[in-house]
Design a protein around this motif. Sequence first.
Motif, mmCIF file in Angstrom:
data_model
loop_
_atom_site.group_PDB
_atom_site.id
_atom_site.type_symbol
_atom_site.label_atom_id
_atom_site.label_comp_id
_atom_site.label_asym_id
_atom_site.label_seq_id
_atom_site.Cartn_x
_atom_site.Cartn_y
_atom_site.Cartn_z
ATOM 1 N N ASN A 22 14.986 -6.425 -45.378
ATOM 2 C CA ASN A 22 13.745 -6.494 -44.610
ATOM 3 C C ASN A 22 14.013 -7.064 -43.221
ATOM 4 O OD1 ASN A 22 11.210 -7.499 -43.517
ATOM 5 N ND2 ASN A 22 10.333 -7.135 -45.542
ATOM 6 N N ALA A 23 13.889 -6.225 -42.194
ATOM 7 C CA ALA A 23 14.201 -6.649 -40.825
ATOM 8 C C ALA A 23 13.262 -7.747 -40.344
ATOM 9 C CB ALA A 23 14.134 -5.450 -39.883
ATOM 10 N N ALA A 24 11.991 -7.668 -40.707
ATOM 11 C CA ALA A 24 11.034 -8.686 -40.273
ATOM 12 C C ALA A 24 11.375 -10.047 -40.873
ATOM 13 C CB ALA A 24 9.618 -8.266 -40.666
ATOM 14 N N GLN A 25 11.820 -10.039 -42.124
ATOM 15 C CA GLN A 25 12.219 -11.299 -42.757
ATOM 16 C C GLN A 25 13.407 -11.913 -42.027
ATOM 17 O OE1 GLN A 25 13.818 -10.917 -46.715
ATOM 18 N NE2 GLN A 25 13.824 -13.118 -47.092
ATOM 19 N N VAL A 26 14.382 -11.100 -41.671
ATOM 20 C CA VAL A 26 15.558 -11.596 -40.969
ATOM 21 C C VAL A 26 15.164 -12.177 -39.612
ATOM 22 C CG1 VAL A 26 17.720 -10.916 -39.866
ATOM 23 C CG2 VAL A 26 17.175 -10.091 -42.164
ATOM 24 N N THR A 27 14.317 -11.479 -38.891
ATOM 25 C CA THR A 27 13.864 -11.973 -37.590
ATOM 26 C C THR A 27 13.167 -13.319 -37.721
ATOM 27 O OG1 THR A 27 13.616 -9.739 -36.714
ATOM 28 C CG2 THR A 27 12.392 -11.483 -35.600
ATOM 29 N N ASP A 28 12.301 -13.431 -38.715
ATOM 30 C CA ASP A 28 11.583 -14.689 -38.933
ATOM 31 C C ASP A 28 12.546 -15.815 -39.282
ATOM 32 O OD1 ASP A 28 8.938 -16.103 -39.345
ATOM 33 O OD2 ASP A 28 9.839 -16.383 -41.320
ATOM 34 N N MET A 29 13.525 -15.540 -40.132
ATOM 35 C CA MET A 29 14.483 -16.583 -40.509
ATOM 36 C C MET A 29 15.347 -16.995 -39.318
ATOM 37 S SD MET A 29 15.703 -15.806 -44.430
ATOM 38 C CE MET A 29 16.388 -14.185 -44.094
ATOM 39 N N ARG A 30 15.699 -16.051 -38.474
ATOM 40 C CA ARG A 30 16.464 -16.392 -37.278
ATOM 41 C C ARG A 30 15.669 -17.309 -36.356
ATOM 42 N NH1 ARG A 30 18.649 -10.381 -35.729
ATOM 43 N NH2 ARG A 30 20.514 -10.326 -37.073
ATOM 44 N N ASP A 31 14.386 -16.996 -36.215
ATOM 45 C CA ASP A 31 13.551 -17.761 -35.294
ATOM 46 C C ASP A 31 13.259 -19.169 -35.802
ATOM 47 O OD1 ASP A 31 13.459 -15.577 -33.618
ATOM 48 O OD2 ASP A 31 11.480 -14.892 -34.303
ATOM 49 N N THR A 32 13.055 -19.286 -37.105
ATOM 50 C CA THR A 32 12.607 -20.568 -37.671
ATOM 51 C C THR A 32 13.695 -21.338 -38.390
ATOM 52 O OG1 THR A 32 11.949 -19.554 -39.779
ATOM 53 C CG2 THR A 32 10.300 -19.582 -38.000
ATOM 54 N N ARG A 33 14.799 -20.650 -38.755
ATOM 55 C CA ARG A 33 15.869 -21.210 -39.589
ATOM 56 C C ARG A 33 15.327 -21.690 -40.938
ATOM 57 N NH1 ARG A 33 20.035 -18.808 -37.988
ATOM 58 N NH2 ARG A 33 21.208 -20.156 -39.432
ATOM 59 N N VAL A 34 14.313 -20.976 -41.436
ATOM 60 C CA VAL A 34 13.733 -21.268 -42.747
ATOM 61 C C VAL A 34 13.369 -19.943 -43.404
ATOM 62 C CG1 VAL A 34 11.768 -22.283 -43.983
ATOM 63 C CG2 VAL A 34 12.812 -23.521 -42.077
ATOM 64 N N ASN A 35 13.608 -19.837 -44.721
ATOM 65 C CA ASN A 35 13.131 -18.687 -45.491
ATOM 66 C C ASN A 35 11.784 -19.083 -46.079
ATOM 67 O OD1 ASN A 35 12.656 -16.570 -47.256
ATOM 68 N ND2 ASN A 35 14.756 -16.477 -47.999
ATOM 69 N N ALA A 36 10.740 -18.914 -45.263
ATOM 70 C CA ALA A 36 9.425 -19.444 -45.611
ATOM 71 C C ALA A 36 8.858 -18.821 -46.880
ATOM 72 C CB ALA A 36 8.458 -19.225 -44.452
ATOM 73 N N ARG A 37 9.162 -17.558 -47.129
ATOM 74 C CA ARG A 37 8.586 -16.885 -48.294
ATOM 75 C C ARG A 37 9.247 -17.310 -49.596
ATOM 76 N NH1 ARG A 37 8.467 -10.324 -49.551
ATOM 77 N NH2 ARG A 37 7.417 -10.506 -51.579
ATOM 78 N N PHE A 38 10.570 -17.401 -49.605
ATOM 79 C CA PHE A 38 11.281 -17.602 -50.872
ATOM 80 C C PHE A 38 11.846 -19.007 -51.068
ATOM 81 C CE2 PHE A 38 11.668 -12.967 -50.175
ATOM 82 C CZ PHE A 38 11.084 -12.530 -51.354
ATOM 83 N N LEU A 39 12.097 -19.734 -49.989
ATOM 84 C CA LEU A 39 12.681 -21.074 -50.139
ATOM 85 C C LEU A 39 12.131 -21.993 -49.037
ATOM 86 C CD1 LEU A 39 14.715 -22.186 -52.233
ATOM 87 C CD2 LEU A 39 16.487 -21.953 -50.487
ATOM 88 N N PRO A 40 10.834 -22.230 -49.022
ATOM 89 C CA PRO A 40 10.219 -23.017 -47.955
ATOM 90 C C PRO A 40 10.731 -24.457 -47.939
ATOM 91 C CG PRO A 40 8.672 -22.675 -49.773
ATOM 92 C CD PRO A 40 9.851 -21.800 -50.044
ATOM 93 N N GLY A 41 10.809 -25.018 -46.746
ATOM 94 C CA GLY A 41 11.191 -26.417 -46.611
ATOM 95 C C GLY A 41 12.671 -26.672 -46.510
ATOM 96 N N VAL A 42 13.493 -25.647 -46.677
ATOM 97 C CA VAL A 42 14.945 -25.807 -46.613
ATOM 98 C C VAL A 42 15.446 -25.221 -45.296
ATOM 99 C CG1 VAL A 42 17.162 -25.223 -47.659
ATOM 100 C CG2 VAL A 42 15.177 -25.723 -49.110
#
Length: 341
Positions: free
Chosen positions: A36-56
């Motif tokens: 999922n390209a949108a997921q990768v972009t979001d993780m790059r921007d925030t350095r967090v996997n908000a959907r599957f592993l929030p807070g890490v």
Amino acid sequence: MSGPDLAIVGAGAFGTALACTLARSRSEPLVLYARNAAQVTDMRDTRVNARFLPGVVLSERIELRNDLTALGHASRILVAVPAQAQGEMIQTLRPHVGPECELVICAKGIERASHRFLSEVAAEAAPGLPISVLSGPGFAADMANGLPTAMTLASSDRARAEATAAALSGDTFRLYASGDVAGVEIGGALKNVLAIAAGIVDGAALGQSARAALIARGLAEMTRFAAAFGGKAETIAGLSGLGDLVLTATSDQSRNFRFGRAIGQGVPPKELSKPGQPLTEGAFTAAVACDLARRAGIELPIATAVSDVIEGRLTVGQATEDLMRRPLRNEDATFDQGPKT
């Protein structure tokens, strides 16, 4: 231009946790690939996997990628996608990896369509590549937060298993090598089914004594099943069998346990399996494991009860009655291979 020699395919909770764990013990970068390209972009921007592993917070050593070309220099790829999607994913990535790249299967289950174990599915999808299996008691949140975790790394080539276990182990992540691929896979697959059963016991308020009995009798089923398909009893008694069973059959962190508990509380299984609901591998595995057991001439009473409840053939009360009314037998014979009543 060279790239990271280690990659994780699949940025769900467990894949992301593996990336965090391995990055903690390495000085070199590694790749975490997501489709999922949108997921990768979001993780790059925030350095967090908000959907599957929030807070890490994701280490800067984790390269977040959406292009399969990022896997081209990897000597090891940990495949952390759901069991039922694994074959397709490996077929997709195969043209992009080297001829000696080791694939480490991290999902726990049996492919429903083919009734094959995941190492067999991987071997067909990527002929010629070495296949290993990672399994055992490890919750994503614990691993990602640096809590001590021990699991099993299995390969038919024991030397490879030892080398890969050593390469992936770190200060908080300890891997034990095994040559028993079948036993390790079966432990990981069957414990999901038994965790659903334990959740049903909890949701139906059947008591802690019933759950303890279920875990013990479930271990006997796992051992019989493993023996029928080439696995070893000592493997089932280890981390990837008993260890993983105890973890997932006693903790609310387990999706399979929560799925079973909801059933025990009266939620229809079909409601829990609708699109958008959390993935529960044990719900796929139950019927397949029972089919394989029937072909092998062995019985899995608890797994069969779980399958019957999920498919609507029995209520929780009926399944409980059926299990309690089974003929009495000697416990010291329960690990023998063959038809059991």
